[in-house]
Design a protein around this motif. Structure first.
Motif, PDB file in Angstrom:
ATOM      1  N   VAL A  54       0.864  -1.186   0.000  1.00 45.04           N
ATOM      2  CA  VAL A  54       0.000   0.000   0.000  1.00 45.04           C
ATOM      3  C   VAL A  54       0.902   1.238   0.000  1.00 45.04           C
ATOM      4  O   VAL A  54       1.645   1.452   0.954  1.00 45.04           O
ATOM      5  CB  VAL A  54      -0.933   0.026   1.239  1.00 45.04           C
ATOM      6  N   PRO A  55       0.840   2.026  -1.077  1.00 43.54           N
ATOM      7  CA  PRO A  55       1.707   3.208  -1.138  1.00 43.54           C
ATOM      8  C   PRO A  55       1.466   4.131   0.057  1.00 43.54           C
ATOM      9  O   PRO A  55       0.315   4.347   0.466  1.00 43.54           O
ATOM     10  CB  PRO A  55       1.283   3.896  -2.448  1.00 43.54           C
ATOM     11  N   GLY A  56       2.546   4.634   0.608  1.00 41.16           N
ATOM     12  CA  GLY A  56       2.426   5.582   1.719  1.00 41.16           C
ATOM     13  C   GLY A  56       2.251   4.935   3.078  1.00 41.16           C
ATOM     14  O   GLY A  56       2.227   5.618   4.100  1.00 41.16           O
ATOM     15  N   LYS A  57       2.127   3.593   3.108  1.00 39.86           N
ATOM     16  CA  LYS A  57       1.976   2.905   4.394  1.00 39.86           C
ATOM     17  C   LYS A  57       3.230   2.073   4.660  1.00 39.86           C
ATOM     18  O   LYS A  57       3.837   1.534   3.723  1.00 39.86           O
ATOM     19  CB  LYS A  57       0.763   1.969   4.381  1.00 39.86           C
ATOM     20  N   ALA A  58       3.601   1.956   5.914  1.00 41.48           N
ATOM     21  CA  ALA A  58       4.777   1.148   6.255  1.00 41.48           C
ATOM     22  C   ALA A  58       4.587   0.544   7.643  1.00 41.48           C
ATOM     23  O   ALA A  58       4.124   1.219   8.576  1.00 41.48           O
ATOM     24  CB  ALA A  58       6.041   2.001   6.232  1.00 41.48           C
ATOM     25  N   PHE A  59       4.947  -0.735   7.764  1.00 42.56           N
ATOM     26  CA  PHE A  59       4.821  -1.460   9.027  1.00 42.56           C
ATOM     27  C   PHE A  59       6.209  -1.706   9.620  1.00 42.56           C
ATOM     28  O   PHE A  59       7.142  -2.071   8.895  1.00 42.56           O
ATOM     29  CB  PHE A  59       4.136  -2.811   8.794  1.00 42.56           C
ATOM     30  N   ALA A  60       6.335  -1.529  10.912  1.00 41.57           N
ATOM     31  CA  ALA A  60       7.561  -1.944  11.616  1.00 41.57           C
ATOM     32  C   ALA A  60       7.168  -2.862  12.758  1.00 41.57           C
ATOM     33  O   ALA A  60       6.098  -2.702  13.355  1.00 41.57           O
ATOM     34  CB  ALA A  60       8.321  -0.729  12.153  1.00 41.57           C
ATOM     35  N   GLY A  61       8.028  -3.829  13.032  1.00 45.94           N
ATOM     36  CA  GLY A  61       7.772  -4.774  14.118  1.00 45.94           C
ATOM     37  C   GLY A  61       8.868  -4.688  15.176  1.00 45.94           C
ATOM     38  O   GLY A  61      10.045  -4.504  14.845  1.00 45.94           O
ATOM     39  N   VAL A  62       8.452  -4.817  16.435  1.00 47.31           N
ATOM     40  CA  VAL A  62       9.413  -4.865  17.543  1.00 47.31           C
ATOM     41  C   VAL A  62       9.147  -6.140  18.328  1.00 47.31           C
ATOM     42  O   VAL A  62       8.001  -6.393  18.728  1.00 47.31           O
ATOM     43  CB  VAL A  62       9.250  -3.649  18.489  1.00 47.31           C
ATOM     44  N   ILE A  63      10.192  -6.947  18.509  1.00 38.89           N
ATOM     45  CA  ILE A  63      10.086  -8.166  19.318  1.00 38.89           C
ATOM     46  C   ILE A  63      10.974  -7.970  20.542  1.00 38.89           C
ATOM     47  O   ILE A  63      12.163  -7.666  20.414  1.00 38.89           O
ATOM     48  CB  ILE A  63      10.560  -9.399  18.513  1.00 38.89           C
ATOM     49  N   CYS A  64      10.386  -8.143  21.719  1.00 41.19           N
ATOM     50  CA  CYS A  64      11.106  -7.764  22.939  1.00 41.19           C
ATOM     51  C   CYS A  64      11.998  -8.865  23.497  1.00 41.19           C
ATOM     52  O   CYS A  64      13.061  -8.587  24.049  1.00 41.19           O
ATOM     53  CB  CYS A  64      10.111  -7.321  24.004  1.00 41.19           C
ATOM     54  N   THR A  65      11.597 -10.139  23.379  1.00 40.35           N
ATOM     55  CA  THR A  65      12.391 -11.191  24.020  1.00 40.35           C
ATOM     56  C   THR A  65      13.356 -11.851  23.031  1.00 40.35           C
ATOM     57  O   THR A  65      13.251 -11.693  21.830  1.00 40.35           O
ATOM     58  CB  THR A  65      11.509 -12.300  24.628  1.00 40.35           C
ATOM     59  N   ASP A  66      14.290 -12.612  23.605  1.00 43.79           N
ATOM     60  CA  ASP A  66      15.385 -13.181  22.803  1.00 43.79           C
ATOM     61  C   ASP A  66      15.064 -14.560  22.221  1.00 43.79           C
ATOM     62  O   ASP A  66      15.840 -15.088  21.435  1.00 43.79           O
ATOM     63  CB  ASP A  66      16.669 -13.248  23.638  1.00 43.79           C
ATOM     64  N   GLY A  67      13.935 -15.146  22.602  1.00 42.15           N
ATOM     65  CA  GLY A  67      13.547 -16.439  22.037  1.00 42.15           C
ATOM     66  C   GLY A  67      14.226 -17.636  22.683  1.00 42.15           C
ATOM     67  O   GLY A  67      13.912 -18.787  22.360  1.00 42.15           O
ATOM     68  N   ALA A  68      15.131 -17.376  23.611  1.00 42.99           N
ATOM     69  CA  ALA A  68      15.913 -18.484  24.189  1.00 42.99           C
ATOM     70  C   ALA A  68      15.059 -19.418  25.040  1.00 42.99           C
ATOM     71  O   ALA A  68      15.333 -20.613  25.132  1.00 42.99           O
ATOM     72  CB  ALA A  68      17.066 -17.930  25.027  1.00 42.99           C
ATOM     73  N   GLY A  69      14.031 -18.883  25.647  1.00 39.91           N
ATOM     74  CA  GLY A  69      13.242 -19.699  26.573  1.00 39.91           C
ATOM     75  C   GLY A  69      12.069 -20.411  25.922  1.00 39.91           C
ATOM     76  O   GLY A  69      11.215 -20.960  26.620  1.00 39.91           O
ATOM     77  N   SER A  70      12.007 -20.432  24.571  1.00 38.97           N
ATOM     78  CA  SER A  70      10.855 -21.029  23.890  1.00 38.97           C
ATOM     79  C   SER A  70      10.693 -22.499  24.241  1.00 38.97           C
ATOM     80  O   SER A  70      11.682 -23.222  24.363  1.00 38.97           O
ATOM     81  CB  SER A  70      11.042 -20.944  22.382  1.00 38.97           C
TER      82      SER A  70
END
Ligand SMILES: [Zn+2]
Length: 287
Positions: A54-70
């Protein structure tokens, strides 16, 4: 422009290879903040979809944990914590490529850190990201979620936004479903997000998280089931307006009025559910 994150191995990934400066100059329209790798794809797909091609739209993602404890079983049963951390971060980067995110930040905190005094450090990282990326809409975990790490991320997100001056705050804060559906919220208070389009994109993103799915949890099937159920059971009388729907709590009042207590605000939804049950059942019993 500077973007300083506090964990030594925090990772900023820009899928299309532009410079960080260029991404920050442009900013994003939609930002998802999740505790774990895969939280955004399964629960904040609406934000990804709203920006995809979609022109003019942009998504950013933030992941807080390190995944080690999955958690891990089956083909991932033998994988060490450090290997798992690498696997999960790699999967999340692949999702950012597939979903064409403008930016992905993996902040690399342990779950334990998020549930301790380090939550304040996470809040500072999130405040820096939000003030630099300037999103109009932020998606994060809803405050009635039952997973403690999700709640820790909700708490840090709220602290982060409240630490910013009014002009740097997003216009909207949405709390998405995760470890608790939001079907129980009374109809007039549900925020219904249409995610009917591009089912194949959802499947492509979901399928990336092999370590979770082959590792023992069918999040891919369960989430599609939830999205379809939300669309159909959302209204008992009308025909289905959409084929897949995400539900969210509109948390915007919490970032426009800093005096609002998040606990009382959240319990207000429960109180109104109680009243709805009391009224409807009472009416039926008085027939
Ligand atoms: Zn999660």
């Amino acid at each position: 422009m500077a973007l300083t994150l506090s964990q030594p191995h925090a990772d900023i990934f820009i899928p299309d290879g532009r410079s960080l400066d260029s991404v920050l100059r442009q900013g994003v329209t939609h930002l998802g903040i999740g505790a774990h790798q895969d939280d955004l794809e399964f629960n904040a797909f609406h934000g990804i979809l709203s920006c995809y091609h979609v022109p003019g739209k942009a998504f950013a993602g933030v992941i807080c944990t390190d995944g080690a404890g999955s958690s891990r079983t089956g083909p991932y049963g033998h994988v060490s914590d450090q290997e798992m951390r690498a696997v999960r971060q790699r999967e999340q980067r692949a999702a950012a490529v597939t979903g064409e995110y403008a930016l992905l930040a993996q902040l690399d905190y342990s779950s334990q850190q998020l549930k301790s005094a380090d939550n304040a450090r996470l809040a500072r990282d999130l405040a820096a990201l939000i003030s630099e990326l300037r999103p109009g809409v932020v998606y994060t975990h809803n405050p009635a979620d039952k997973h403690e790490t999700h709640l820790a991320v909700f708490s840090a997100t709220l602290k982060a936004i409240r630490s910013l001056p009014e002009e740097q705050r997003p216009g909207k804060l949405l709390g998405y479903e995760g470890w608790r559906s939001l079907d129980w919220v009374i109809d007039s208070e549900k925020t219904i997000l249409d995610v009917s389009q591009r089912e194949h994109l959802f499947s492509a993103l979901a399928g990336i998280f092999d370590s979770q799915i082959a590792g023992g949890k069918r999040y891919d099937l369960a989430t599609v089931g939830r999205l379809c159920a939300n669309a159909t059971f959302g209204n008992s009388h009308a025909a289905d307006a959409v084929s897949r729907a995400s539900l969210a709590l509109d948390l915007t009042p919490l970032i426009t009025d800093d005096s609002l207590d998040p606990v009382e605000f959240t319990l207000g939804f429960v109180d109104r559910l109680r009243e709805d049950i009391r009224t409807k059942l009472g009416n039926a019993l008085s027939l």
